[in-house]
Design a protein around this motif. Structure first.
Motif, PDB file in Angstrom:
ATOM      1  N   PHE A   1       0.852  -1.180   0.000  1.00  0.00           N
ATOM      2  CA  PHE A   1       0.000   0.000   0.000  1.00  0.00           C
ATOM      3  C   PHE A   1       0.890   1.233   0.000  1.00  0.00           C
ATOM      4  N   VAL A   2       0.663   2.134  -0.972  1.00  0.00           N
ATOM      5  CA  VAL A   2       1.393   3.392  -1.044  1.00  0.00           C
ATOM      6  C   VAL A   2       0.374   4.524  -0.940  1.00  0.00           C
ATOM      7  N   PRO A   3       0.284   5.181   0.211  1.00  0.00           N
ATOM      8  CA  PRO A   3      -0.689   6.264   0.362  1.00  0.00           C
ATOM      9  C   PRO A   3      -0.229   7.539  -0.319  1.00  0.00           C
ATOM     10  N   HIS A   4      -1.129   8.508  -0.408  1.00  0.00           N
ATOM     11  CA  HIS A   4      -0.742   9.868  -0.764  1.00  0.00           C
ATOM     12  C   HIS A   4       0.077  10.412   0.394  1.00  0.00           C
TER      13      HIS A   4
ATOM     14  N   ALA B   1      14.257   4.005  -3.771  1.00  0.00           N
ATOM     15  CA  ALA B   1      13.894   2.940  -2.837  1.00  0.00           C
ATOM     16  C   ALA B   1      12.405   2.631  -2.918  1.00  0.00           C
ATOM     17  N   VAL B   2      11.576   3.668  -3.018  1.00  0.00           N
ATOM     18  CA  VAL B   2      10.134   3.472  -3.149  1.00  0.00           C
ATOM     19  C   VAL B   2       9.819   2.710  -4.434  1.00  0.00           C
ATOM     20  N   ILE B   3      10.449   3.104  -5.532  1.00  0.00           N
ATOM     21  CA  ILE B   3      10.196   2.440  -6.816  1.00  0.00           C
ATOM     22  C   ILE B   3      10.647   0.985  -6.767  1.00  0.00           C
ATOM     23  N   GLY B   4      11.737   0.723  -6.062  1.00  0.00           N
ATOM     24  CA  GLY B   4      12.188  -0.656  -5.906  1.00  0.00           C
ATOM     25  C   GLY B   4      11.163  -1.514  -5.193  1.00  0.00           C
ATOM     26  N   GLU B   5      10.483  -0.922  -4.200  1.00  0.00           N
ATOM     27  CA  GLU B   5       9.434  -1.664  -3.492  1.00  0.00           C
ATOM     28  C   GLU B   5       8.252  -1.936  -4.421  1.00  0.00           C
ATOM     29  N   ILE B   6       7.912  -0.964  -5.250  1.00  0.00           N
ATOM     30  CA  ILE B   6       6.822  -1.159  -6.214  1.00  0.00           C
ATOM     31  C   ILE B   6       7.184  -2.250  -7.215  1.00  0.00           C
ATOM     32  N   ALA B   7       8.404  -2.192  -7.730  1.00  0.00           N
ATOM     33  CA  ALA B   7       8.840  -3.204  -8.698  1.00  0.00           C
ATOM     34  C   ALA B   7       8.860  -4.594  -8.079  1.00  0.00           C
ATOM     35  N   GLY B   8       9.099  -4.663  -6.767  1.00  0.00           N
ATOM     36  CA  GLY B   8       9.197  -5.946  -6.082  1.00  0.00           C
ATOM     37  C   GLY B   8       7.880  -6.475  -5.549  1.00  0.00           C
TER      38      GLY B   8
ATOM     39  N   ARG C   1       3.736  -7.837  -6.167  1.00  0.00           N
ATOM     40  CA  ARG C   1       2.838  -8.493  -7.116  1.00  0.00           C
ATOM     41  C   ARG C   1       1.543  -7.701  -7.307  1.00  0.00           C
ATOM     42  N   LEU C   2       1.242  -6.818  -6.348  1.00  0.00           N
ATOM     43  CA  LEU C   2       0.056  -5.977  -6.424  1.00  0.00           C
ATOM     44  C   LEU C   2       0.350  -4.684  -5.676  1.00  0.00           C
ATOM     45  N   VAL C   3      -0.083  -3.558  -6.238  1.00  0.00           N
ATOM     46  CA  VAL C   3       0.076  -2.264  -5.586  1.00  0.00           C
ATOM     47  C   VAL C   3      -1.305  -1.662  -5.342  1.00  0.00           C
ATOM     48  N   VAL C   4      -1.611  -1.405  -4.089  1.00  0.00           N
ATOM     49  CA  VAL C   4      -2.801  -0.637  -3.726  1.00  0.00           C
ATOM     50  C   VAL C   4      -2.324   0.804  -3.584  1.00  0.00           C
ATOM     51  N   ALA C   5      -2.827   1.687  -4.446  1.00  0.00           N
ATOM     52  CA  ALA C   5      -2.234   3.011  -4.599  1.00  0.00           C
ATOM     53  C   ALA C   5      -3.226   4.129  -4.320  1.00  0.00           C
ATOM     54  N   GLU C   6      -2.909   4.929  -3.307  1.00  0.00           N
ATOM     55  CA  GLU C   6      -3.563   6.227  -3.177  1.00  0.00           C
ATOM     56  C   GLU C   6      -2.699   7.284  -3.850  1.00  0.00           C
ATOM     57  N   SER C   7      -1.388   7.079  -3.841  1.00  0.00           N
ATOM     58  CA  SER C   7      -0.453   7.936  -4.565  1.00  0.00           C
ATOM     59  C   SER C   7      -0.581   7.673  -6.064  1.00  0.00           C
ATOM     60  N   MET C   8      -0.830   8.736  -6.832  1.00  0.00           N
ATOM     61  CA  MET C   8      -0.963   8.556  -8.278  1.00  0.00           C
ATOM     62  C   MET C   8       0.314   8.002  -8.888  1.00  0.00           C
ATOM     63  N   HIS C   9       1.463   8.502  -8.454  1.00  0.00           N
ATOM     64  CA  HIS C   9       2.696   8.017  -9.072  1.00  0.00           C
ATOM     65  C   HIS C   9       3.016   6.575  -8.658  1.00  0.00           C
ATOM     66  N   ALA C  10       2.434   6.107  -7.578  1.00  0.00           N
ATOM     67  CA  ALA C  10       2.569   4.681  -7.270  1.00  0.00           C
ATOM     68  C   ALA C  10       1.845   3.857  -8.331  1.00  0.00           C
ATOM     69  N   ALA C  11       0.664   4.325  -8.750  1.00  0.00           N
ATOM     70  CA  ALA C  11      -0.057   3.621  -9.812  1.00  0.00           C
ATOM     71  C   ALA C  11       0.662   3.751 -11.149  1.00  0.00           C
TER      72      ALA C  11
END
Length: 317
Positions: A123-126, A155-162, A164-174
């Motif tokens: 989960f990546v919030p705004h 580091a944040v992008i590495g977590e996203i790449a790693g 299997r599913l991203v629950v995103a409130e942050s637009m750039h996380a999506a």
């Protein structure tokens, strides 16, 4: 050139991409046209944010806050592309210039390719939700890994790449999840969400922005957002702001949690009980049908963006 970087007082990995992404996309850009600003990733097309009297090269930026700038002075503006068709329409450009958010190009960087999957769901919030929110605790109860959007960008992008599913409130996380081919689910904790910028990016890839509602995690978060929590309305308290009203002169890190002050056991029990609706909503979001743009749509937009970069190299290098 110098990259324009809107710097949040709390940190925001999406804006912080500008510190290094353009060195990858346009190697040597800092050595040419030293008086020019490269305006790239971010919702920064705001007449009160960007400095006056300086030539600006716009490559993929978005509108979403304040008043759109007047781009009629060609001596001050060279707009090669914007985030999506909604931004193009808002600032009076041909819709064809609404190509895609430049952050999708991060997926071409070798360090983010073939990343091993170490998280089932994150989960990546705004960033605003991190002020007063207890999302690390909520995520633990909901079975998701919490990723702080205010952490160091790579580091944040590495977590996203790693993941299997991203629950995103942050637009750039999506955006990053989609670019890295990680399925994602959009959520929001606030009725004041800036849906324009989400819809702008989503339209560029043939997607729809339909966020799932997630209740706030704490009373302190409700105070920050001026929202309702357990039937009580709270007055908004400034959080150091993502409203972006001021014109500015542009001038492995832990990301999973941020330090919190010690709390009493009873207080923790009460706060966790009050956060139960947020826990349930995140569990449901994790099970929801995720989104992902088609490979063809993403490739077509990236090809068009590569053509924009080629034009910039031809004209400025």
């Amino acid at each position: 050139m110098q990259p324009f970087h809107w710097e949040s007082k709390h940190g925001n990995f999406g804006d912080d991409l500008n510190l290094w992404l353009w060195d990858f996309l346009l190697p040597g850009f800092r050595d040419v046209h030293p008086d020019m600003l490269l305006v790239g990733v971010g919702t920064v097309l705001n007449k009160d944010l960007l400095p006056l009297g300086r030539k600006k090269l716009v490559v993929g930026s978005g509108f979403g806050y304040g008043v759109a700038p007047d781009l009629s002075d060609r001596a001050e503006w060279d707009v090669r592309s914007v985030r999506g068709p909604l931004t193009a329409g808002k600032i009076g450009l041909d819709a064809a210039l609404g190509i895609v958010d430049p952050a999708v190009m991060v997926a071409d960087m070798p360090e983010f390719q073939a990343v091993s999957k170490r998280h089932d769901a994150i989960f990546v919030p705004h960033w605003e939700s991190t002020v007063g929110g207890i999302w690390p605790t909520v995520c633990e109860a909901a079975g998701l890994t919490y990723v702080d959007p205010c952490g160091e960008a790579k580091a944040v992008i590495g977590e996203i790449a790693g993941a299997r599913l991203v629950v995103a409130e942050s637009m750039h996380a999506a955006i990053l999840a989609d670019a890295l081919r990680v399925p994602w689910v959009a959520v929001t904790t606030s009725r004041n969400v800036n849906s324009f910028k989400w819809q702008d990016w989503a339209a560029s890839l043939g997607l729809a922005y339909r966020p799932r509602r997630v209740p706030l995690s704490s009373r302190a978060e409700a105070i920050t957002k001026g929202a309702r929590f357990w039937g009580m309305d709270f007055e908004r308290r400034a959080a150091g702001g993502d409203e972006r009203p001021e014109r500015q002169d542009p001038g492995e890190t832990p990301v999973l949690t941020r330090a919190e002050p010690p709390r009493s056991g009873l207080r923790d029990v009460v706060k966790n009980a009050l956060a139960a609706p947020a826990v349930l909503a995140l569990r449901q979001a994790r099970k929801a049908e995720p989104q992902l743009s088609t490979d063809a749509a993403l490739a077509e937009r990236k090809d068009r963006f590569h053509s924009v970069l080629a034009g910039i190299r031809r004209d400025y290098f």
